[in-house]
Design an enzyme around this catalytic site. Structure first.
Site, mmCIF file in Angstrom:
data_model
loop_
_atom_site.group_PDB
_atom_site.id
_atom_site.type_symbol
_atom_site.label_atom_id
_atom_site.label_comp_id
_atom_site.label_asym_id
_atom_site.label_seq_id
_atom_site.Cartn_x
_atom_site.Cartn_y
_atom_site.Cartn_z
ATOM 1 N N ILE A 297 -5.828 -3.229 35.428
ATOM 2 C CA ILE A 297 -6.947 -2.760 35.794
ATOM 3 C C ILE A 297 -8.093 -3.742 35.763
ATOM 4 O O ILE A 297 -8.890 -3.573 36.571
ATOM 5 C CB ILE A 297 -7.448 -1.404 34.923
ATOM 6 C CG1 ILE A 297 -6.414 -0.454 35.098
ATOM 7 C CG2 ILE A 297 -8.840 -0.959 35.205
ATOM 8 C CD1 ILE A 297 -6.351 0.167 36.431
ATOM 9 N N LYS A 371 -2.173 -0.553 25.066
ATOM 10 C CA LYS A 371 -1.786 0.625 25.938
ATOM 11 C C LYS A 371 -0.372 1.470 25.648
ATOM 12 O O LYS A 371 -0.186 2.505 25.989
ATOM 13 C CB LYS A 371 -2.314 0.583 27.395
ATOM 14 C CG LYS A 371 -1.267 -0.535 28.011
ATOM 15 C CD LYS A 371 -1.486 -0.853 29.411
ATOM 16 C CE LYS A 371 -0.691 -1.781 29.915
ATOM 17 N NZ LYS A 371 -1.055 -2.000 31.395
ATOM 18 N N LYS A 413 -3.884 10.347 28.365
ATOM 19 C CA LYS A 413 -3.650 10.291 26.728
ATOM 20 C C LYS A 413 -4.414 10.812 25.730
ATOM 21 O O LYS A 413 -4.110 11.125 24.696
ATOM 22 C CB LYS A 413 -2.491 9.455 26.652
ATOM 23 C CG LYS A 413 -1.388 9.259 27.674
ATOM 24 C CD LYS A 413 -0.534 7.788 27.170
ATOM 25 C CE LYS A 413 0.836 8.126 28.023
ATOM 26 N NZ LYS A 413 0.520 8.303 29.692
#
Length: 630
Positions: A297, A371, A413
C-alpha cells in the site's frame, strides 16, 4: 504555448503547407467556375488573380495560427476538423470584410465566397482524411501478423482496433468483434464486423482462422468476465485483456497495456471516480510523508502521490531493501527526483521529531504496520510496539510539528477483532480519535484485503499451483473482501482529501469472495482444472482467523459521503484518559513479552476483541484463508 513556426525546419511542414496552398487556389477558381457555369464573364474572371494573392496567404496564415500543421495527418480526427472549420470560416469572413471595406462589394458575387469556403473545407479535409485512410490500409495489409479477435465492441475495443491498425509493428491483425449486445450484431466498427455473441467464440475463431483473442471490455460483472474467460479457454486460443481505461493514461498506448488475464479482472469492480481537484489541493506543492513506503500500500500511495505534483515526498521505512526499491522505482522508472528517504522505525520518537522538523510535511500517510495474522499471534509484543506504540509516537510527533493531515491506514480486521493484529489496529483507531481533538486533522481508512500484495493469498496460491498443488484453504466457507492495490491507494487519497477530522472512513469493498472459489478461479486461469489437475485441501481455521470479515461493528453508525465508494462511521469518541492508561498497560506487557497480559489489555481497551481459545499458540503450515492486508 508552442510557436506556430516551431516545426518550420521539417520538410514535411512545407509539403503540407504547399499542398494546402494549391487547394486554396483551386477552391477559389472552382467557386467562380461553379457560380457562372464554368463561363465567368470577363469582369468577374479578372477578379480571380487579385483575390488569389489575398486569399491564399490569408488562409495559410490562419491554418498556421490554428495549429493545423502541428499534427500528423495520418492521425486526423474530429479535433482537426473543428480547427479546419474555424480557420476557413474566419478566412472567408476576413476576405468579405476587406472587399466590403475597399469596394463596398460592388461587382462581387457573394455566393462565390460561400462556395469558396465550402470547397476549401471539403478539399483540405478530404486531403487529410485521404492520407489517414492510406496509412490505415497500408497498416492493415503490412505483413501477415497474428489474426486477433476482439471481445467487446465498445469504446475500449474501438480504441484497441485503431491502435492495431495504426501500428503494424504490434503484429496483430484484427478480424472482427464479439459482443453480447444484440443491437451491435451485424454492424461494423471501422469496417470491421461484429461477428456474434461471446458464446460463439470457438465457432467464430475456427471460421476466421483466429490466432489470438483480446478482451477489451470497459465494464463487466464477475459472472460476465468468467463467461468470457471460459469461452476463451474452450477455444484453446491464447488470450489477453486490456485493463480498465483509467489505467491507460500513462502514455504507453492501448496495445502496449495488453496483459495476461489476472484474478483482479474477475472481481468486476468499476473504475474509481476521483475528486482530482480536491486531492490536488491536498498534495500539490506540499511536502508529503509516507510511512511503510516499501510495502504494497505504501509504495502504491507513493506512485499515486507523485502524479499530483508534491514539492517533496518523504519516504520512511525500517526495511533497507524496501526503501531502496521504492526510491529506485520513483527516481529511475517514474522520473520523480524530489525525494527524501529515511531508514528507521516509527517507534523512534527522536528520529521522527528530527525528520518532521527538517522536512515539515503537510500530510502524513501512515501505512507502516505489521499485518500478518499468525505471525502477530506468535509475537504479540511486536504488534504492540510497532502497530500501537509506533503509531502513538508518530501521531504525537505530527501534532508537535504542526502537520495538517494525518491519514491512518486501518483494516477490516479491526472490526470485532479475533486476533492480535486486528486488535492492535482497533487500538490505533481509538488513538486517532483521541488525537483528533487537536489542530491536526486525523482520520482512518478501513478496508479489506488487497490482491497481490506482499504476504497475500494470491501469490501463495500461484506458487502452490505452479508446484502442481495442493492448494491449501482454511475452510470451505471462509470469505474475504478484496480490492486491487491501485483502487485501495486511490480511495485512501480520496478519503484523506475529504476528512475533516476524527472520521473512520470505510471503503466499499463490494461483496465478499469465498477463498475456495478464488482458488478454483486461479487454477482455471492457469489452464488447469480444480480437483482434477490441482487438488484443493482444507486445513482448518488458524488461530485468530474468522470465517468472514466485517467492515463495521456494533454501535457504529454508517453514513454515505459524496463519493459512492467511501462511507464514514459515526461513533461516540473514546475517553482519552482511558485509552492512554490502556496503551500504557499494553506497553508494559509488551516490554515483559507477556502474551496473556497483552491480550487482557487489548480486551480492556476494545471489549469487542474476542480471541479464540488457541490464540496463545500459532498455527503452522500455509493456508489461503488468513490473508491480511492493510
Amino acid at each position: 504555448m508552442r510557436a506556430p513556426l516551431a516545426n518550420a525546419r521539417n520538410p514535411r511542414f512545407w509539403l503540407m503547407a504547399g499542398a494546402d496552398a494549391l487547394l486554396f487556389g483551386l477552391s477559389l477558381w472552382l467557386a467562380y467556375q461553379l457560380r457562372f457555369d464554368f463561363a465567368p464573364p470577363p469582369a468577374f474572371a479578372e477578379q480571380i488573380p487579385g483575390l488569389l494573392v489575398a486569399a491564399v496567404p490569408l488562409k495559410a496564415a490562419l491554418f498556421l495560427l490554428f495549429g493545423l500543421y502541428r499534427g500528423m495527418w495520418r492521425y486526423t480526427g474530429l479535433t482537426d476538423l473543428k480547427r479546419l472549420v474555424r480557420a476557413v470560416a474566419l478566412a472567408e469572413l476576413l476576405l468579405v470584410v476587406v472587399i466590403l471595406y475597399r469596394h463596398g462589394f460592388v461587382g462581387f458575387s457573394r455566393s462565390v465566397f460561400v462556395l469558396d469556403g465550402l470547397l476549401s473545407l471539403l478539399l483540405t479535409s478530404g486531403l487529410r482524411l485521404g492520407v489517414r485512410t492510406f496509412f490505415a490500409r497500408r497498416a492493415g495489409t503490412a505483413g501477415p501478423g497474428r489474426r486477433a479477435l476482439i471481445v467487446g465492441a465498445g469504446r475500449a475495443g474501438e480504441m484497441l482496433l485503431r491502435e492495431m491498425n495504426a501500428d503494424p509493428g504490434l503484429g496483430l491483425r484484427p478480424v472482427g468483434f464479439l459482443d453480447d449486445d444484440p443491437t451491435k450484431r451485424g454492424r461494423t466498427i471501422h469496417d470491421l464486423p461484429v461477428l456474434g455473441p461471446v458464446s460463439e467464440l470457438a465457432a467464430v475463431a475456427a471460421r476466421e482462422a483466429v490466432d489470438e483473442v483480446v478482451i477489451a471490455v470497459s465494464r463487466a460483472t464477475p459472472d460476465e468476465m468468467r463467461a468470457m474467460l471460459e469461452a476463451c479457454r474452450a477455444s484453446g486460443l491464447p488470450h489477453k485483456i486490456l485493463p480498465a481505461l483509467d489505467r491507460l493514461l500513462d502514455g504507453s498506448g492501448v496495445a502496449a497495456a495488453l496483459r495476461e488475464v489476472d484474478y483482479a479482472d474477475l472481481l468486476g469492480r468499476e473504475e474509481v471516480r476521483l475528486d482530482e481537484a480536491g486531492i490536488r489541493a491536498m498534495l500539490a506543492g506540499r511536502v508529503i510523508l509516507v510511512t511503510g513506503c516499501g510495502g504494497s500500500i505504501g509504495s502504491e500511495l507513493a506512485r499515486r502521490i507523485i502524479g499530483f505534483g508534491p514539492e517533496r515526498l518523504v519516504l520512511l521505512d525500517q526495511g533497507e531493501y524496501n526503501l531502496y526499491a521504492a526510491r529506485d522505482e520513483l527516481e529511475r522508472e517514474l522520473g520523480f527526483g524530489r525525494l527524501a528517504v529515511v531508514l528507521g522505525s516509527v517507534t523512534d520518537r527522536a528520529l521522527l521529531d528530527r525528520v518532521l522538523a527538517e522536512h515539515r510535511p503537510a500530510v502524513i500517510f501512515h501505512a507502516a504496520a505489521y499485518k500478518h495474522v499468525p505471525m502477530m499471534e506468535e509475537n504479540p509484543w511486536q504488534a504492540v510496539r510497532n502497530n500501537v506504540l509506533g503509531t502513538r509516537e508518530l501521531m504525537a510527533a505530527a501534532v508537535a510539528a504542526g502537520v495538517e493531515r494525518f491519514v491512518l491506514v486501518s483494516t477490516d480486521k479491526a472490526v470485532r477483532p479475533t486476533n492480535v493484529m486486528g486488535a492492535s489496529k482497533r487500538v490505533t483507531e481509538l488513538l486517532m480519535a483521541c488525537f483528533a481533538e487537536g489542530p491536526t486533522r486525523f482520520m482512518a481508512v478501513r478496508f479489506g484485503n488487497v490482491l497481490g500484495s506482499s504476504g497475500s493469498v494470491v501469490p501463495l496460491f500461484r506458487r502452490q499451483i505452479g508446484r502442481g498443488g495442493p492448494v491449501t484453504v482454511t475452510h470451505p466457507e471462509a470469505a474475504r473482501y478484496f480490492m486491487s492495490i491501485t483502487e485501495a491507494a486511490q480511495l485512501i487519497l480520496q478519503a484523506g482529501a475529504m476528512g475533516r477530522g476524527g472520521e473512520v472512513f470505510v471503503l466499499d469493498m463490494g461483496v465478499p469472495v469465498r477463498i475456495a472459489d478464488m482458488a478454483r478461479d486461479l487454477i482455471r486461469l492457469s489452464g488447469k482444472e480444480p480437483d482434477r489437475d490441482v487438488r484443493i485441501v482444507f486445513t482448518g481455521l488458524r488461530p485468530g482467523e474468522k470465517l468472514s470479515e466485517e467492515l463495521i461493528t456494533e454501535g457504529e453508525g454508517i453514513l454515505r459521503t459524496e463519493h459512492e465508494k467511501i462511507l464514514v462511521l459515526g461513533s461516540a469518541p473514546p475517553d482519552p484518559g482511558f485509552v492512554a492508561r490502556g496503551v500504557e498497560r499494553l506497553a508494559r506487557a509488551a516490554e515483559a513479552h507477556d502474551a496473556a497480559a497483552i491480550r487482557a489489555a487489548f480486551r480492556e481497551l476494545a471489549p469487542e476483541y474476542a480471541p479464540g481459545p488457541d490464540d496463545s499458540s500459532a498455527g503452522s503450515g500455509p493456508s489461503g484463508g488468513g490473508e491480511d492486508i492493510p
